[in-house]
Design an enzyme around this catalytic site. Structure first.
Site, PDB file in Angstrom:
ATOM      1  N   LYS A 255      -9.096  19.417  40.991  1.00  0.00           N
ATOM      2  CA  LYS A 255      -9.126  20.688  41.732  1.00  0.00           C
ATOM      3  C   LYS A 255      -8.497  21.790  40.898  1.00  0.00           C
ATOM      4  CE  LYS A 255      -9.115  18.369  46.207  1.00  0.00           C
ATOM      5  NZ  LYS A 255      -8.319  17.813  47.309  1.00  0.00           N
TER       6      LYS A 255
ATOM      7  N   GLN B 175      -2.269  17.955  49.707  1.00  0.00           N
ATOM      8  CA  GLN B 175      -3.139  16.802  49.444  1.00  0.00           C
ATOM      9  C   GLN B 175      -2.808  15.654  50.410  1.00  0.00           C
ATOM     10  OE1 GLN B 175      -5.731  16.685  47.130  1.00  0.00           O
ATOM     11  NE2 GLN B 175      -6.185  14.701  48.058  1.00  0.00           N
TER      12      GLN B 175
ATOM     13  N   ASP C 267      -8.450  24.150  53.260  1.00  0.00           N
ATOM     14  CA  ASP C 267      -9.072  22.868  53.619  1.00  0.00           C
ATOM     15  C   ASP C 267      -9.752  22.949  54.989  1.00  0.00           C
ATOM     16  OD1 ASP C 267      -9.075  20.896  51.700  1.00  0.00           O
ATOM     17  OD2 ASP C 267      -7.015  20.247  52.101  1.00  0.00           O
TER      18      ASP C 267
END
Ligand code: NAD
Length: 294
Positions: free
Chosen positions: A53, A97, A120
């Site tokens: 990422k 994460q 997200d």
């Protein structure tokens, strides 16, 4: 012969567009889009995802900040960091994460991220916006990537029968909502669904997100169907090595119209959509700071 829809090629186009938006934002507003990535502990798969990422972020000119916290970090310690990032006007996207260590409540952390920085798309406000069709929220990256791939090959979704295999909050449920938004008739299935092969066989669109290697066999797929394979499964091979396979037996699906491969299918789209969400968040924050026109 089914068309293989290469997600990596589509992702490249998405990233090019993100890169242009990042430059424009910098030139016009003096804002450097910035993504903060938080990793707790040393989960090897998470380490790989975070590295990918960040590399992709840098490749499109998005500034990437990394926060590595110890496995033993307390929930309050992580919350303090999230609050600090929420309050920092130079940070536009926050990604914590997953999975988090078991002593930290994931829903508490995800709920603490400012919704406008929740790239997200897991914050209840963004989930609610997607559920009600209100729009304007940040949409989870993997299902967004799936739908962007589908839009490459389907002009009119109205009335198409879509079967989503898997009902997770990260993939299955939001994918179903995005398809409902496009007026598909959606069936969401899961581990306890009875007669799944027959249900799948009725579908014009299949999104397979079960995490079960080669679950969807050729005879589950209607001729002419469009199949999106989200699964990422590592399997052991006879020669002692391993391979990554999806949830669909691709080699049995020649009769599908279109199918995505694994790897190089949905995976690259997920990362591209994360960066798309980040520049979107940065643009929205820059607009919000512009003085109102009298
Ligand atoms: P999850 O474990 O949270 O959810 C899996 C879902 O599939 C559950 O709803 C379960 O009921 C259902 N399921 C499991 N086995 C099934 C079966 N045999 N028949 C029918 N339904 C079944 O998983 P997730 O986070 O949604 O991820 C699903 C898969 O997608 C995993 O392989 C994951 O690695 C992959 N994934 C890929 C990306 C990407 O970027 N390509 C992103 C996220 C997840």
């Amino acid at each position: 012969m089914a068309q293989i829809l290469q997600g990596d090629l589509v992702a490249r186009e998405v990233l090019d567009s993100v890169s242009q938006r990042v430059s424009r934002l910098s030139d016009t507003n003096g804002v450097d889009a910035c993504l903060a990535v938080v990793l707790v502990g040393h989960d090897p798969a998470s380490e790989i995802y975070v590295r990918r990422k960040q590399k992709a972020a840098r490749s499109v000119g998005i500034r990437s900040l990394e926060y590595r916290l110890d496995e033993e970090t307390s929930q309050q310690g992580l919350l303090d960091l999230v609050h600090k990032l929420n309050a920092d006007p130079a940070v536009h996207g926050i990604l914590v994460q997953l999975p988090l260590p078991s002593h930290i409540a994931g829903d508490v952390i995800l709920g603490a991220i400012a919704p406008q920085k929740d790239v997200d798309g897991f914050h209840p406000v963004n989930v609610g916006r997607l559920s009600t069709g209100a729009g304007g929220g940040l949409v989870p990256c993997t299902p967004l990537g799936c739908v962007m791939l589908l839009e490459r090959v389907i002009d009119d979704f109205r009335g198409l029968k879509a079967v989503v295999i898997g009902k997770s909050n990260i993939v299955g449920k939001p994918a179903a909502l995005l398809l409902l938004d496009r007026e598909c008739t959606v069936t969401v299935t899961h581990i306890h669904t009875r007669g799944l092969p027959d249900i799948a066989r009725s579908a014009d669109i299949i999104i397979a997100a079960a995490g079960s290697p080669r679950l969807v066999r050729g005879d589950w797929v209607k001729p002419g169907a469009v199949v999106i394979d989200v699964g990422i499964n590592r399997i052991a091979l006879e020669d002692g090595t391993s391979a990554i396979v999806g949830d669909v037996a691709l080699d049995e699906c020649d009769h599908a119209a279109v199918i995505t491969p694994v790897p190089k299918g949905v995976g690259p789209m997920t990362i591209a959509c994360l960066l798309k969400n980040t520049v979107h968040a940065a643009e929205a924050m820059a607009r919000a700071r512009e003085p109102a026109v009298q």
